[in-house]
Write an enzyme that holds these catalytic residues in place. Structure first.
Site, PDB file in Angstrom:
ATOM      1  N   HIS A   1       0.260  -5.878  -2.611  1.00 30.16           N
ATOM      2  CA  HIS A   1       1.028  -6.851  -3.392  1.00 30.16           C
ATOM      3  C   HIS A   1       1.919  -7.735  -2.513  1.00 30.16           C
ATOM      4  CE1 HIS A   1       4.242  -3.688  -3.394  1.00 30.16           C
ATOM      5  NE2 HIS A   1       5.023  -4.752  -3.295  1.00 30.16           N
TER       6      HIS A   1
ATOM      7  N   ASP B   1      -2.974  -0.131  -3.487  1.00 34.85           N
ATOM      8  CA  ASP B   1      -1.890  -1.026  -3.087  1.00 34.85           C
ATOM      9  C   ASP B   1      -1.694  -1.018  -1.574  1.00 34.85           C
ATOM     10  OD1 ASP B   1       0.030  -2.946  -3.391  1.00 34.85           O
ATOM     11  OD2 ASP B   1       1.639  -1.562  -3.921  1.00 34.85           O
TER      12      ASP B   1
ATOM     13  N   SER C   1       8.778  -3.100   0.631  1.00 38.82           N
ATOM     14  CA  SER C   1       7.379  -2.801   0.331  1.00 38.82           C
ATOM     15  C   SER C   1       6.516  -2.940   1.580  1.00 38.82           C
ATOM     16  CB  SER C   1       6.855  -3.745  -0.754  1.00 38.82           C
ATOM     17  OG  SER C   1       7.530  -3.535  -1.974  1.00 38.82           O
TER      18      SER C   1
END
Length: 411
Positions: free
Chosen positions: A148, A178, A256
């Site tokens: 993402h 992911d 992230s």
């Protein structure tokens, strides 16, 4: 001599005597203060009092003690306690400092942008899209991050802790996990892979450290513990990511794709998400376990995607199955003619010549693993390899059948 003159003379004598006494008192007081500043022999001597060299050492220490006390009162306190002025940092703190010093050069800041054409000038321009974190995987230049972070981006730049930056090329993505892999053309000496640990033997309560770029703030270290194991979160594709690590190490937007480390500095997970009503840190963060990362990343490097075995069929979405109020399971819509599924006898959904719809087989289990959704079917095959034969349990017009099916490589 008149009475007045005698009074003045007596007064002057008394004043002089008083002044002399005051001076004497001040001198005595000062001498007492100086003596109080000198430490006793027991304090300054490192051992039993003795003659010769021992008395010389005592005198030497006494002199240095007076100088230190005059210069810095705090130093004296530490000296009398037997602790040096340059006291060492506690072991746990030293380890954390050393871990960050060694690992931070391996953590990168990823910024992404999208290329668009200006409406007026018709010139191409880069529009900033977002940022995240990544880390060096190997000496070839592969960088691991979240899917993402780079999703829908046309351009990605990778910056190290010394602010050197390199353009990155997309190598592969795994939306179901992911995870994504980029590659940069950087000198080998600049690439420091993070040693990889094992997540299968992790325990709740172990120390966890996260390095990342929350809110664009480079090289931020947060510490905490592993607060839970075996969590499940949804990926961008809607497929659950199982066995996720939960930590209370502060993870915010921008973290992230960054590494989650254990106390020894080994990679135990990739930070991927937070649980927060406000979108900021609320005490719960999630990381993809390194055991998953270990097999996904090589697949992305070699093939650009995950090559997994499975059954070459087209299935109905979960929402469609619910809309038609079908039993729990996965409805088969199509079965290719030249496939092991067709050879095994799996039946697709079809129309009769009169236009009526006949539902195909509904898969309810694979090798005794219950199947209630398409996600279940996808995750079950991660434990198998191409060529394995599995027993597929289906419902066919209300009758339960078990059919052996050979797994194929899915495109």
């Amino acid at each position: 001599m008149s009475a007045l003159k005698r009074s003045l003379f007596v007064g002057l004598v008394v004043m002089n005597v008083s002044l002399i006494l005051l001076v004497i008192a001040l001198l005595v007081r000062r001498s007492e203060v100086d003596r109080s500043l000198q430490p006793s022999t027991e304090v300054t001597s490192p051992g039993p009092r003795s003659s010769g060299s021992g008395s010389t050492e005592t005198a030497t220490r006494r002199n240095s003690y007076v100088v230190e006390r005059t210069a810095n009162e705090g130093e004296v306190a530490r000296e009398t306690m037997g602790i040096s002025a340059a006291s060492e940092t506690p072991d746990s703190e030293s380890r954390t400092i050393e871990l960050f010093r060694v690992t931070s050069p391996s953590v990168v800041h990823i910024t992404t942008s999208k290329v668009a054409r200006d409406f007026l000038s018709m010139n191409l321009q880069e529009i900033p899209q977002g940022s995240g974190t990544g880390f060096v995987w190997d000496k070839v230049g592969h960088i691991v991050t979240n899917n993402h972070v780079i999703q829908n981006a046309d351009v990605a730049m990778v910056a190290f802790d010394d602010q050197t930056s390199f353009p990155a090329k997309l190598v592969g993505v795994a939306p179901d996990k992911d995870l994504a892999v980029l590659r940069i053309d950087a000198p080998a000496k600049r690439l420091r892979p993070i040693p990889r640990g094992v997540s299968a033997d992790l325990e709740v309560g172990r120390t966890a450290l996260a390095i990342g770029n929350p809110f664009g703030l480079d090289q931020t270290l947060t510490t905490g513990v592993i607060s839970a194991l075996g969590r499940e979160i949804k990926s961008d594709s809607g497929i659950p990511i199982k066995d996720v690590i939960q930590t209370d190490a502060a993870i915010n937007p921008g973290n992230s794709g960054g590494p989650l480390l254990d106390r020894s500095g080994q990679l135990i997970g990739v930070n991927t998400a937070i649980y927060s009503p406000s979108g900021a840190y609320a005490g719960i963060g999630f990381a993809i376990p390194v055991d998953t990362v270990r097999w996904v990343v090589p697949e992305l490097i070699e093939h650009g995607r995950i090559i997994r075995p499975g059954i070459a069929i087209t299935v109905a979405s979960d929402s469609m199955s619910k809309r038609f109020k079908l039993p729990p399971g996965v409805l088969i819509l199509e079965v290719p003619d030249a496939s092991s599924a067709a050879e095994a006898g799996l039946m697709p959904t079809r129309r009769t010549r009169f236009g009526d719809i006949v539902l195909g087989d509904i898969i309810v289990a694979v090798d005794n693993h219950q199947v209630t959704s398409t996600a279940d079917l996808t995750l079950i095959f991660e434990n198998y390899e191409r060529g394995d034969v599995v027993d597929v349990t289906v419902l066919r017009q209300g009758t339960e059948l078990v059919l052996p099916v050979e797994l194929e490589t899915l495109d």
